[in-house]
Write a protein that holds these residues in place. Structure first.
Motif, PDB file in Angstrom:
ATOM      1  N   LEU A 174       0.820  -1.217   0.000  1.00 37.62           N
ATOM      2  CA  LEU A 174       0.000   0.000   0.000  1.00 37.62           C
ATOM      3  C   LEU A 174       0.848   1.258   0.000  1.00 37.62           C
ATOM      4  CD1 LEU A 174      -3.097  -0.927   2.193  1.00 37.62           C
ATOM      5  CD2 LEU A 174      -2.818  -0.940  -0.296  1.00 37.62           C
ATOM      6  N   ALA A 175       2.062   1.188   0.534  1.00 41.41           N
ATOM      7  CA  ALA A 175       2.966   2.346   0.441  1.00 41.41           C
ATOM      8  C   ALA A 175       3.277   2.614  -1.031  1.00 41.41           C
ATOM      9  CB  ALA A 175       4.252   2.060   1.220  1.00 41.41           C
ATOM     10  N   VAL A 176       3.449   1.541  -1.799  1.00 45.17           N
ATOM     11  CA  VAL A 176       3.722   1.685  -3.238  1.00 45.17           C
ATOM     12  C   VAL A 176       2.499   2.276  -3.943  1.00 45.17           C
ATOM     13  CG1 VAL A 176       4.237   0.430  -5.368  1.00 45.17           C
ATOM     14  CG2 VAL A 176       5.369  -0.230  -3.222  1.00 45.17           C
ATOM     15  N   VAL A 177       1.300   1.784  -3.591  1.00 44.76           N
ATOM     16  CA  VAL A 177       0.079   2.306  -4.238  1.00 44.76           C
ATOM     17  C   VAL A 177      -0.066   3.795  -3.926  1.00 44.76           C
ATOM     18  CG1 VAL A 177      -2.435   2.105  -4.413  1.00 44.76           C
ATOM     19  CG2 VAL A 177      -1.059   0.046  -4.085  1.00 44.76           C
ATOM     20  N   ARG A 178       0.156   4.169  -2.648  1.00 50.46           N
ATOM     21  CA  ARG A 178       0.052   5.586  -2.262  1.00 50.46           C
ATOM     22  C   ARG A 178       1.026   6.433  -3.083  1.00 50.46           C
ATOM     23  NH1 ARG A 178      -0.383   3.565   2.944  1.00 50.46           N
ATOM     24  NH2 ARG A 178       1.840   3.846   3.326  1.00 50.46           N
ATOM     25  N   HIS A 179       2.204   5.864  -3.359  1.00 57.76           N
ATOM     26  CA  HIS A 179       3.213   6.644  -4.082  1.00 57.76           C
ATOM     27  C   HIS A 179       2.768   6.892  -5.519  1.00 57.76           C
ATOM     28  CE1 HIS A 179       7.127   8.267  -3.156  1.00 57.76           C
ATOM     29  NE2 HIS A 179       7.453   8.100  -4.423  1.00 57.76           N
ATOM     30  N   PHE A 180       2.195   5.869  -6.143  1.00 59.33           N
ATOM     31  CA  PHE A 180       1.672   6.073  -7.505  1.00 59.33           C
ATOM     32  C   PHE A 180       0.542   7.105  -7.480  1.00 59.33           C
ATOM     33  CE2 PHE A 180       3.911   3.527 -10.416  1.00 59.33           C
ATOM     34  CZ  PHE A 180       4.270   2.323  -9.818  1.00 59.33           C
ATOM     35  N   GLU A 181      -0.278   7.053  -6.418  1.00 58.70           N
ATOM     36  CA  GLU A 181      -1.352   8.057  -6.293  1.00 58.70           C
ATOM     37  C   GLU A 181      -0.727   9.452  -6.189  1.00 58.70           C
ATOM     38  OE1 GLU A 181      -4.695   5.264  -3.985  1.00 58.70           O
ATOM     39  OE2 GLU A 181      -3.144   6.295  -2.837  1.00 58.70           O
ATOM     40  N   ALA A 182       0.376   9.543  -5.430  1.00 56.01           N
ATOM     41  CA  ALA A 182       1.033  10.848  -5.231  1.00 56.01           C
ATOM     42  C   ALA A 182       1.625  11.371  -6.537  1.00 56.01           C
ATOM     43  CB  ALA A 182       2.135  10.705  -4.178  1.00 56.01           C
ATOM     44  N   THR A 183       1.982  10.452  -7.461  1.00 56.22           N
ATOM     45  CA  THR A 183       2.534  10.916  -8.743  1.00 56.22           C
ATOM     46  C   THR A 183       1.406  11.266  -9.718  1.00 56.22           C
ATOM     47  OG1 THR A 183       2.563   8.692  -9.657  1.00 56.22           O
ATOM     48  CG2 THR A 183       4.568   9.399  -8.518  1.00 56.22           C
ATOM     49  N   GLY A 184       0.139  11.147  -9.235  1.00 50.39           N
ATOM     50  CA  GLY A 184      -0.992  11.565 -10.076  1.00 50.39           C
ATOM     51  C   GLY A 184      -1.483  10.482 -11.026  1.00 50.39           C
ATOM     52  N   SER A 185      -0.973   9.241 -10.865  1.00 48.29           N
ATOM     53  CA  SER A 185      -1.462   8.165 -11.741  1.00 48.29           C
ATOM     54  C   SER A 185      -2.866   7.772 -11.332  1.00 48.29           C
ATOM     55  CB  SER A 185      -0.547   6.938 -11.610  1.00 48.29           C
ATOM     56  OG  SER A 185       0.739   7.250 -12.061  1.00 48.29           O
ATOM     57  N   PHE A 186      -3.640   7.268 -12.296  1.00 43.86           N
ATOM     58  CA  PHE A 186      -5.016   6.844 -12.015  1.00 43.86           C
ATOM     59  C   PHE A 186      -4.978   5.403 -11.492  1.00 43.86           C
ATOM     60  CE2 PHE A 186      -9.340   6.156 -12.060  1.00 43.86           C
ATOM     61  CZ  PHE A 186      -9.724   5.159 -12.935  1.00 43.86           C
ATOM     62  N   VAL A 187      -5.301   5.260 -10.206  1.00 42.79           N
ATOM     63  CA  VAL A 187      -5.244   3.936  -9.568  1.00 42.79           C
ATOM     64  C   VAL A 187      -6.663   3.399  -9.417  1.00 42.79           C
ATOM     65  CG1 VAL A 187      -4.573   2.694  -7.474  1.00 42.79           C
ATOM     66  CG2 VAL A 187      -3.095   4.501  -8.353  1.00 42.79           C
ATOM     67  N   ILE A 188      -6.915   2.211  -9.965  1.00 39.94           N
ATOM     68  CA  ILE A 188      -8.276   1.662 -10.006  1.00 39.94           C
ATOM     69  C   ILE A 188      -8.840   1.465  -8.592  1.00 39.94           C
ATOM     70  CG2 ILE A 188      -9.625  -0.400 -10.670  1.00 39.94           C
ATOM     71  CD1 ILE A 188      -8.966   1.220 -13.093  1.00 39.94           C
ATOM     72  N   ASN A 189      -8.107   0.769  -7.719  1.00 38.69           N
ATOM     73  CA  ASN A 189      -8.553   0.600  -6.329  1.00 38.69           C
ATOM     74  C   ASN A 189      -7.646   1.426  -5.414  1.00 38.69           C
ATOM     75  OD1 ASN A 189     -10.764  -1.046  -6.704  1.00 38.69           O
ATOM     76  ND2 ASN A 189      -9.645  -2.951  -6.388  1.00 38.69           N
ATOM     77  N   PRO A 190      -8.161   2.568  -4.869  1.00 39.29           N
ATOM     78  CA  PRO A 190      -7.321   3.447  -4.046  1.00 39.29           C
ATOM     79  C   PRO A 190      -6.758   2.750  -2.803  1.00 39.29           C
ATOM     80  CG  PRO A 190      -9.406   4.508  -4.617  1.00 39.29           C
ATOM     81  CD  PRO A 190      -9.531   3.052  -4.990  1.00 39.29           C
ATOM     82  N   SER A 191      -5.568   3.206  -2.366  1.00 40.35           N
ATOM     83  CA  SER A 191      -4.890   2.573  -1.224  1.00 40.35           C
ATOM     84  C   SER A 191      -5.760   2.585   0.030  1.00 40.35           C
ATOM     85  CB  SER A 191      -3.572   3.305  -0.945  1.00 40.35           C
ATOM     86  OG  SER A 191      -3.831   4.686  -0.743  1.00 40.35           O
ATOM     87  N   SER A 192      -6.455   3.688   0.273  1.00 41.38           N
ATOM     88  CA  SER A 192      -7.273   3.769   1.500  1.00 41.38           C
ATOM     89  C   SER A 192      -8.417   2.750   1.464  1.00 41.38           C
ATOM     90  CB  SER A 192      -7.856   5.190   1.618  1.00 41.38           C
ATOM     91  OG  SER A 192      -8.573   5.486   0.420  1.00 41.38           O
ATOM     92  N   ALA A 193      -8.980   2.543   0.273  1.00 38.34           N
ATOM     93  CA  ALA A 193     -10.098   1.588   0.151  1.00 38.34           C
ATOM     94  C   ALA A 193      -9.605   0.147   0.303  1.00 38.34           C
ATOM     95  CB  ALA A 193     -10.772   1.775  -1.203  1.00 38.34           C
ATOM     96  N   ILE A 194      -8.409  -0.138  -0.217  1.00 42.45           N
ATOM     97  CA  ILE A 194      -7.860  -1.493  -0.065  1.00 42.45           C
ATOM     98  C   ILE A 194      -7.622  -1.761   1.430  1.00 42.45           C
ATOM     99  CG2 ILE A 194      -5.887  -3.012  -0.584  1.00 42.45           C
ATOM    100  CD1 ILE A 194      -5.502  -1.436  -3.206  1.00 42.45           C
ATOM    101  N   TRP A 195      -7.050  -0.768   2.089  1.00 39.31           N
ATOM    102  CA  TRP A 195      -6.751  -0.915   3.515  1.00 39.31           C
ATOM    103  C   TRP A 195      -8.038  -1.187   4.295  1.00 39.31           C
ATOM    104  CZ3 TRP A 195      -3.026  -2.005   6.649  1.00 39.31           C
ATOM    105  CH2 TRP A 195      -3.141  -1.723   8.015  1.00 39.31           C
ATOM    106  N   GLU A 196      -9.038  -0.380   4.027  1.00 41.45           N
ATOM    107  CA  GLU A 196     -10.288  -0.501   4.791  1.00 41.45           C
ATOM    108  C   GLU A 196     -10.980  -1.829   4.512  1.00 41.45           C
ATOM    109  OE1 GLU A 196     -12.072   3.379   6.430  1.00 41.45           O
ATOM    110  OE2 GLU A 196     -12.743   3.017   4.383  1.00 41.45           O
ATOM    111  N   SER A 197     -10.961  -2.252   3.260  1.00 45.50           N
ATOM    112  CA  SER A 197     -11.667  -3.504   2.934  1.00 45.50           C
ATOM    113  C   SER A 197     -10.922  -4.710   3.488  1.00 45.50           C
ATOM    114  CB  SER A 197     -11.830  -3.632   1.411  1.00 45.50           C
ATOM    115  OG  SER A 197     -10.552  -3.677   0.799  1.00 45.50           O
ATOM    116  N   ARG A 198      -9.605  -4.566   3.672  1.00 46.22           N
ATOM    117  CA  ARG A 198      -8.817  -5.705   4.134  1.00 46.22           C
ATOM    118  C   ARG A 198      -8.995  -5.952   5.624  1.00 46.22           C
ATOM    119  NH1 ARG A 198      -3.694  -6.759   0.574  1.00 46.22           N
ATOM    120  NH2 ARG A 198      -5.366  -7.318  -0.838  1.00 46.22           N
ATOM    121  N   ASP A 199      -9.409  -4.935   6.349  1.00 42.40           N
ATOM    122  CA  ASP A 199      -9.663  -5.070   7.784  1.00 42.40           C
ATOM    123  C   ASP A 199     -11.142  -5.388   7.947  1.00 42.40           C
ATOM    124  OD1 ASP A 199      -8.832  -3.226  10.745  1.00 42.40           O
ATOM    125  OD2 ASP A 199     -10.696  -4.290  10.343  1.00 42.40           O
TER     126      ASP A 199
END
Ligand SMILES: Nc1ncnc2c1ncn2[C@@H]1O[C@H](COP(=O)(O)OP(=O)(O)OP(=O)(O)O)[C@@H](O)[C@H]1O
Ligand SMILES: [Mg+2]
Length: 308
Positions: free
Chosen positions: A74-99
């Protein structure tokens, strides 16, 4: 167009299928192992580097982060989000769904039906907790399990006490949940892509088992879900902020309605990296194509928005 799929293993069935369908669609698609990614920030720019290579900007990124590398992944996903790439499943949503509890909290807050569930760290009030989930037997779940591992059915108070002591001794938080006996070892996996369920299967647990996971020997069969189930799966996916998800739905009796009560659908949990080998086999549908096509459409929309 150029996509990236974040996965450690390009030989996994689902990754090979996605690559195949991307090729058919004429889309370039890189498989990037999140553990190979170096995340660079310097106060001005962020970039992701693999070896000496600074990764290009992708039109769309699909995270397929395995449960065992959630935090770094998820740190990697957040980084791609920070570079402005379009991420299909956002890091925060993956985190929340995994718990599992965080997911149930979000769904319940949105008024979506879920089985009665209790998370407690202290052993005090255990009797009340058992009553809250409608009495024994109860289902116990570790918070971040998968494939049915960490999901237990406990019939007696004595077993319950000792299992909870043991798991607490292992510093595992445990969710206690109402056992949906009336489901008869069956549940439904709805595969959601964007605004719709692209495929659904009924899963039946093997003899002597209550868990219907395919990885636990459950059998998947094609099923046409009623509208109420389809709407629930799409709403649940949106509520946790995912765009591609595997939603587990179980049926249970509406409270206090007794024998004649109609069974209603409830959400058990939501998977942000659902496998689709079982459901492609069970339904004969091309789910990999649905995902890649959706990625292309959404990436094009994002591009058009940025141009305006
Ligand atoms: N409250 C319940 N009542 C009855 N059966 C249940 C209940 N919760 C879970 N199950 C059964 O156990 C299976 C696994 O539970 P669950 O989906 O919560 O865990 P999981 O291990 O995370 O699964 P996945 O591999 O989908 O991530 C379900 O598919 C269902 O068959
Ligand atoms: Mg599940």
């Amino acid at each position: 167009m150029r996509f990236a799929i974040l996965s450690r293993n390009k030989n996994l069935h689902s990754i090979r299928r996605l690559l195949q369908e991307a090729r058919t669609l004429g889309v370039e698609c890189d498989i990037i192992n999140p553990l190979d990614c170096q995340l660079v920030v310097d106060g001005r720019n962020s970039c992701v580097q693999v070896g000496n290579l600074i990764l290009p900007r992708y039109d769309a990124i699909l995270p397929r982060i395995g449960a065992s590398i959630t935090e770094y992944g998820l740190a990697v996903v957040r980084h791609f989000e920070a570079t402005g790439s379009f991420v299909i499943n956002p890091s925060s949503a993956i985190w929340e769904s995994r718990d599992k509890m965080a997911c149930l909290q979000k769904l319940s807050q949105a008024g979506l039906p879920v089985p009665a569930s209790v998370l407690a760290r202290s052993p005090r009030g255990l009797r009340t907790a058992v009553q809250t989930v409608k009495g024994l037997p109860v289902v116990l779940k570790v918070i971040q399990g998968t494939q049915g591992v960490g999901v237990m059915l406990v019939h007696t108070a004595i077993t319950l006490g000792s299992v909870l002591d043991t798991l607490r001794g292992l510093e595992q938080d445990v969710l206690m949940q109402q056992f949906m006996a009336e489901a008869g070892g069956r549940d439904y996996r709805a595969f959601v892509v964007g605004d719709r369920v692209v495929a659904a299967m009924m899963r039946t647990a093997p003899e002597g088992e209550f868990r219907s996971n395919i990885h636990r020997g459950g059998e998947g069969t094609l099923v046409k879900l009623p509208k109420s189930f389809l709407n629930l799966a799409v709403k649940a996916t949106k509520t946790v902020g995912l765009r591609v998800a595997g939603v587990d739905i179980i049926t249970g009796k509406a409270d206090g309605k007794g024998k004649k009560a109609k069974l209603k659908p409830m959400v058990l949990e939501i998977n942000s990296s659902p496998g689709f080998e079982g459901i492609e086999k069970a339904t004969g549908l091309n789910i990999a194509h649905e995902i890649v096509e959706y990625m292309a459409k959404e990436a094009q929309k994002t591009k058009n928005r940025k141009r305006r």
